[in-house]
Design a protein around this motif. Structure first.
Motif, mmCIF file in Angstrom:
data_model
loop_
_atom_site.group_PDB
_atom_site.id
_atom_site.type_symbol
_atom_site.label_atom_id
_atom_site.label_comp_id
_atom_site.label_asym_id
_atom_site.label_seq_id
_atom_site.Cartn_x
_atom_site.Cartn_y
_atom_site.Cartn_z
ATOM 1 N N LYS A 96 0.806 -1.174 -0.123
ATOM 2 C CA LYS A 96 -0.066 -0.024 -0.049
ATOM 3 C C LYS A 96 0.928 1.307 -0.089
ATOM 4 C CE LYS A 96 -0.719 0.211 5.096
ATOM 5 N NZ LYS A 96 -1.513 0.092 6.140
ATOM 6 N N TYR A 97 2.010 1.138 0.345
ATOM 7 C CA TYR A 97 3.051 2.245 0.306
ATOM 8 C C TYR A 97 3.823 2.450 -1.105
ATOM 9 C CZ TYR A 97 1.830 2.610 5.369
ATOM 10 O OH TYR A 97 1.590 2.859 6.542
ATOM 11 N N GLN A 98 3.598 1.575 -2.111
ATOM 12 C CA GLN A 98 4.375 1.761 -3.308
ATOM 13 C C GLN A 98 4.350 3.049 -3.556
ATOM 14 O OE1 GLN A 98 3.456 -1.150 -6.412
ATOM 15 N NE2 GLN A 98 3.646 0.638 -7.835
ATOM 16 N N ASP A 99 3.478 3.803 -4.085
ATOM 17 C CA ASP A 99 3.502 4.939 -4.575
ATOM 18 C C ASP A 99 4.121 6.085 -3.599
ATOM 19 O OD1 ASP A 99 1.765 5.033 -2.531
ATOM 20 O OD2 ASP A 99 0.499 6.870 -3.426
ATOM 21 N N LEU A 199 3.188 1.651 -11.372
ATOM 22 C CA LEU A 199 4.867 2.020 -11.156
ATOM 23 C C LEU A 199 5.356 2.546 -12.462
ATOM 24 C CD1 LEU A 199 7.550 1.506 -9.833
ATOM 25 C CD2 LEU A 199 7.724 -0.662 -11.041
ATOM 26 N N VAL A 200 5.000 2.236 -13.597
ATOM 27 C CA VAL A 200 5.490 2.668 -14.803
ATOM 28 C C VAL A 200 4.985 4.165 -14.902
ATOM 29 C CG1 VAL A 200 5.390 2.686 -17.364
ATOM 30 C CG2 VAL A 200 5.928 0.571 -16.077
ATOM 31 N N SER A 201 3.734 4.228 -14.795
ATOM 32 C CA SER A 201 2.885 5.601 -15.102
ATOM 33 C C SER A 201 3.587 6.626 -14.015
ATOM 34 C CB SER A 201 1.627 5.436 -14.631
ATOM 35 O OG SER A 201 0.812 6.733 -14.720
ATOM 36 N N GLN A 202 3.845 6.231 -12.652
ATOM 37 C CA GLN A 202 4.344 7.283 -11.793
ATOM 38 C C GLN A 202 6.003 7.517 -12.032
ATOM 39 O OE1 GLN A 202 4.541 5.474 -7.705
ATOM 40 N NE2 GLN A 202 4.791 7.777 -6.734
ATOM 41 N N VAL A 203 6.635 6.573 -12.418
ATOM 42 C CA VAL A 203 8.127 6.893 -12.808
ATOM 43 C C VAL A 203 8.061 7.634 -14.162
ATOM 44 C CG1 VAL A 203 10.496 5.694 -13.575
ATOM 45 C CG2 VAL A 203 8.826 4.617 -11.682
ATOM 46 N N GLU A 204 7.505 7.515 -15.106
ATOM 47 C CA GLU A 204 7.078 8.355 -16.325
ATOM 48 C C GLU A 204 6.949 9.712 -15.756
ATOM 49 O OE1 GLU A 204 7.313 8.069 -19.439
ATOM 50 O OE2 GLU A 204 7.106 5.955 -20.180
ATOM 51 N N SER A 205 6.238 9.966 -14.920
ATOM 52 C CA SER A 205 5.947 11.285 -14.474
ATOM 53 C C SER A 205 6.884 12.026 -13.642
ATOM 54 C CB SER A 205 4.387 11.311 -13.774
ATOM 55 O OG SER A 205 4.563 10.800 -12.285
ATOM 56 N N LEU A 206 7.733 11.313 -12.831
ATOM 57 C CA LEU A 206 8.773 11.812 -12.034
ATOM 58 C C LEU A 206 10.021 11.910 -12.742
ATOM 59 C CD1 LEU A 206 7.838 9.783 -8.813
ATOM 60 C CD2 LEU A 206 7.399 12.139 -9.213
ATOM 61 N N ALA A 207 10.409 10.840 -13.731
ATOM 62 C CA ALA A 207 11.682 10.660 -14.163
ATOM 63 C C ALA A 207 12.185 10.734 -15.715
ATOM 64 C CB ALA A 207 12.228 9.240 -13.789
ATOM 65 N N SER A 208 10.932 11.225 -16.376
ATOM 66 C CA SER A 208 11.030 11.227 -17.934
ATOM 67 C C SER A 208 11.931 12.499 -18.348
ATOM 68 C CB SER A 208 9.628 11.113 -18.573
ATOM 69 O OG SER A 208 8.842 12.465 -18.063
#
Length: 412
Positions: A96-99, A199-208
């Motif tokens: 539940k703490y992944q994000d 995970l992919v969606s969040q990393v796209e928004s943070l690291a792209s």
């Protein structure tokens, strides 16, 4: 239990790999950065490890206190380490703490690298070097690596030296960060109960938007080890420590599985030939062997710790045991025991998502492959007596470098 592997690469080159286990109770995440001692120039010794410390000192969005507080709030396990070839930042949390975990991990991958923090942390690193060098075997391992690699950066000390850390500048660190923390040089590994699409969606928004840079080519490791045999004067000590270094298969070679089995039979800390000859008989307190694998080089370490008056006799026992082992090869029952030991260790280790995360991340970053637990077990189970004899012929457990400590009290 059905595990699923998924992979995604961002446009800037950052790779995301994950082994999904929907029934897992935890989720593990780790950034693997190709940034280690072998990537440093002469004036940068210890910079990768120093930078690892600075990553936890805050970002544009978080102070160092915020980072530590949030890690505590997540309630899992989090840490980092630096080696000769990589720096890894990782955490294990409840699903539940992944994000929150990903937001924090991505944020600290863009550290503020403030000058005040740099000066404070320099003292922490210098204390760490002094503390390490004051503990047995008093830097003997690092000295043996320096001698074996004879000037190649693979032999450089991960912590650096008091001189290199003392002269380092925050400007040099920022330049190094831009060079090594390029997203093309990083892998985000995940394992356990992971929501991969999120995970992919969040990393796209943070690291792209992380910038890329030209990547310097890796300097190949030397094809043979340096010939050296030295005595290292150390503080007064009741024990003598001997480190011998020879060649072993690199991480890229499938021979590493047979070599690990051979070393387990010969020098595992419990139940090996050296254990029964030297530890069980009380001749030494440590007599062990292990391999260390790099991308393009492998090392075989032999480590002896015993009373000074017993060193020569114990080394003769080790030499004799190795000679017999190489000449006759392992017995059938030893081979089966080694297979069982290696496979049981793998299975036990794989029960924790954090260990699978490390295994997946390392395999992907170094060899560009996904290896299941069954793949790894098959590698060990397929090794037969002929394989062991062939590898033993190629890597006959010889050493080219030896470092023996000498107590100052004895030397005076």
């Amino acid at each position: 239990m059905t595990l699923e592997f998924k992979q995604h690469t961002l446009a800037n080159g950052l790779q995301i790999v994950a082994e999904l286990n929907p029934s897992g109770y935890t989720a593990a995440f780790g950034f693997f950065v190709r940034s280690g001692a072998r990537d440093e120039g002469p004036e940068e010794r210890g910079l990768s490890h120093f930078l690892e410390h600075m990553v936890f000192k805050g970002t544009a969005r978080r102070t160092a206190a915020d980072v530590n507080r949030e890690l505590d709030e997540l309630g899992g396990q989090a840490n980092a380490y630096t080696s000769e070839e990589q720096t890894v930042y990782y955490t294990t949390v409840l699903p539940k703490y992944q994000d929150r975990a990903i937001d924090l991990l991505c944020d600290i991958m863009r550290p503020a690298l403030r000058d005040d923090d740099f000066q404070t942390e320099r003292q922490v690193i210098l204390e760490e070097i002094a503390k390490y060098d004051d503990q047995p075997p008093f830097g003997a391992f690092e000295t043996s690596m320096e001698l074996y690699f004879a000037g190649h950066p693979l032999g450089s000390r991960v912590l650096g030296t008091p001189e290199s850390i003392g002269e380092m500048t925050s400007t040099a660190m920022r330049k190094y960060f831009e060079r090594r923390y390029d997203p093309k040089n990083m892998v985000l590994s995940a394992a356990g109960c992971v929501d991969f699409d999120a995970l992919v969606s969040q990393v796209e928004s943070l690291a792209s938007q992380w910038p890329t840079a030209a990547m310097p080519a890796m300097v190949p490791a030397p094809t043979s080890g340096g010939q050296a045999k030295i005595e290292l004067e150390v503080p007064d000590s009741s024990q003598t420590y001997v480190i011998r270094v020879g060649a072993a298969p690199p991480n890229s070679s499938t021979d590493r599985f047979a070599m690990r089995m051979l070393v387990s039979m010969m020098g595992e800390e419990g139940g090996s030939r050296l254990f029964w000859d030297l530890i069980d008989t009380g001749r030494a307190d440590v007599a062990t062997m292990w391999t260390q694998e790099f991308q393009d080089a492998g090392l075989l370490f032999t480590y002896l710790s015993c009373a000074p008056e017993d060193v020569d006799a114990n080394l003769a026992l080790i030499d004799g045991a190795i000679e017999v082992f190489v000449k006759n090869g392992p017995a059938e029952d030893e081979i089966e025991q080694a297979k069982n030991r290696m496979c049981a260790g793998l299975i036990l280790s794989s029960e924790r998502p954090s260990n699978r995360m490390f295994s997946i991340g390392n395999a992907w970053q170094i060899r560009g492959v996904y290896e299941t637990l069954d793949d790894q077990l098959k590698k060990y189970r397929s090794v037969d007596a002929d394989d062991l004899q062939r590898v033993l012929a190629a890597y006959p457990m010889h050493y080219t470098t030896e470092v023996r400590t000498v107590s100052k009290a004895s030397a005076e």
